[in-house]
Enzyme design. Structure first.
Site, PDB file in Angstrom:
ATOM      1  N   TYR A 140       0.826  -1.101  -0.008  1.00 19.56           N
ATOM      2  CA  TYR A 140      -0.004  -0.145   0.014  1.00 19.56           C
ATOM      3  C   TYR A 140       0.569   0.846   0.462  1.00 19.56           C
ATOM      4  O   TYR A 140       0.548   1.888  -0.910  1.00 19.56           O
ATOM      5  CB  TYR A 140      -0.724  -0.597   1.283  1.00 19.56           C
ATOM      6  CG  TYR A 140      -1.828   0.786   0.929  1.00 19.56           C
ATOM      7  CD1 TYR A 140      -3.229   1.215   0.532  1.00 19.56           C
ATOM      8  CD2 TYR A 140      -1.488   1.801   2.166  1.00 19.56           C
ATOM      9  CE1 TYR A 140      -3.986   2.521   0.524  1.00 19.56           C
ATOM     10  CE2 TYR A 140      -3.225   3.212   1.780  1.00 19.56           C
ATOM     11  CZ  TYR A 140      -4.201   3.340   1.738  1.00 19.56           C
ATOM     12  OH  TYR A 140      -4.886   4.085   1.765  1.00 19.56           O
ATOM     13  N   LYS A 144       1.180   4.423  -2.804  1.00 19.78           N
ATOM     14  CA  LYS A 144       0.948   5.453  -2.525  1.00 19.78           C
ATOM     15  C   LYS A 144       1.789   6.375  -2.221  1.00 19.78           C
ATOM     16  O   LYS A 144       1.886   7.762  -3.553  1.00 19.78           O
ATOM     17  CB  LYS A 144       0.560   5.321  -1.008  1.00 19.78           C
ATOM     18  CG  LYS A 144      -1.165   5.523  -0.819  1.00 19.78           C
ATOM     19  CD  LYS A 144      -2.508   5.521  -2.129  1.00 19.78           C
ATOM     20  CE  LYS A 144      -3.815   4.682  -1.704  1.00 19.78           C
ATOM     21  NZ  LYS A 144      -4.614   5.619  -2.154  1.00 19.78           N
TER      22      LYS A 144
END
Length: 234
Positions: A140, A144
């Site tokens: 993740y 990002k």
């Protein structure tokens, strides 16, 4: 004049709050969703962020219903939280394919109309995880962080056509996702947040509303943290 807006993953949480905020400002707003029913009062189009053809079909439907997309908010994302040493390659690549490559696919399709119109707003929904990381979120966090490089590269390429590309980076926001964080981790994050509380989806929506509007016409390649000070801007 109402603009045509598309918010990916706009059927719940932050995406839905963003969609409703822009609709309240007078824009014609469509949202993508993968399952269930679309939210009432908004145009819902099914789309899968890992499928380029699916994204193209969603844009075609939005353009037929409300015109060329002027503002796109690439919000759709998934998590596959797992400690790094137990994280499988599919755990890693599926998150990047949805969160990062999906945003690339979305922005590329949106840019067609924006370039022709010589105006547009692209907003990527990141996370403060891009800056400080998080245990169990190597996939993740990488997705990002990748959005920052994508946004700043596109800012250079699209800026001459009056298209801005920016990043919103929420901290701890009160959503279904954040409620799954352990109490211990929540407490740790609050100690790192000067305002000592979680934000709301409406807080994030206001930041997107600003970046999508005329008031941010000279803002591009920027990161706007909505974090209560968590990371103090990264």
């Amino acid at each position: 004049m109402a603009r045509s807006v598309l918010v990916t993953g706009g059927n719940r949480g932050i995406g839905l709050a963003v969609a409703r905020r822009l609709a309240a400002a007078g824009d014609a707003v469509a949202v993508t969703y993968r399952s269930g029913e679309p939210p009432t009062g908004l145009l819902g189009v099914r789309a899968e962020m890992t499928d380029t053809d699916s994204i193209h079909r969603a844009f075609d439907q939005v353009e037929a219903e409300q015109g060329r997309v002027d503002v796109v908010v690439a919000n759709a994302g998934i998590t596959r939280d797992t400690p790094f040493l137990r994280m499988s390659e599919p755990d890693f690549t599926e998150v990047l394919d949805t969160n990062l490559v999906g945003a690339f696919r979305t922005a590329k399709r949106a840019a067609r109309g924006m370039l022709a119109n010589r105006w547009g707003r692209i907003v990527f929904m990141s996370s403060m995880t891009y800056a400080y990381g998080a245990p169990g979120q190597a996939n993740y966090g990488a997705s990002k962080a990748g959005l920052l490089g994508l946004a700043r590269s596109l800012a250079w390429e699209l800026g001459p056509r009056n298209i801005t590309v920016n990043l919103v980076a929420p901290g701890v926001i009160d959503t279904d996702m954040s409620r799954r964080i352990s109490a211990e981790r929540q407490a740790e994050l609050m100690r790192s947040t000067p305002m000592r509380r979680a934000g709301t989806v409406e807080d994030v929506a206001e930041a997107v509303h600003y970046l999508a509007g005329d008031g941010a016409r000279y803002v591009t390649g920027a990161v706007l943290p909505v974090s209560g000070g968590l990371g103090l801007g990264g």
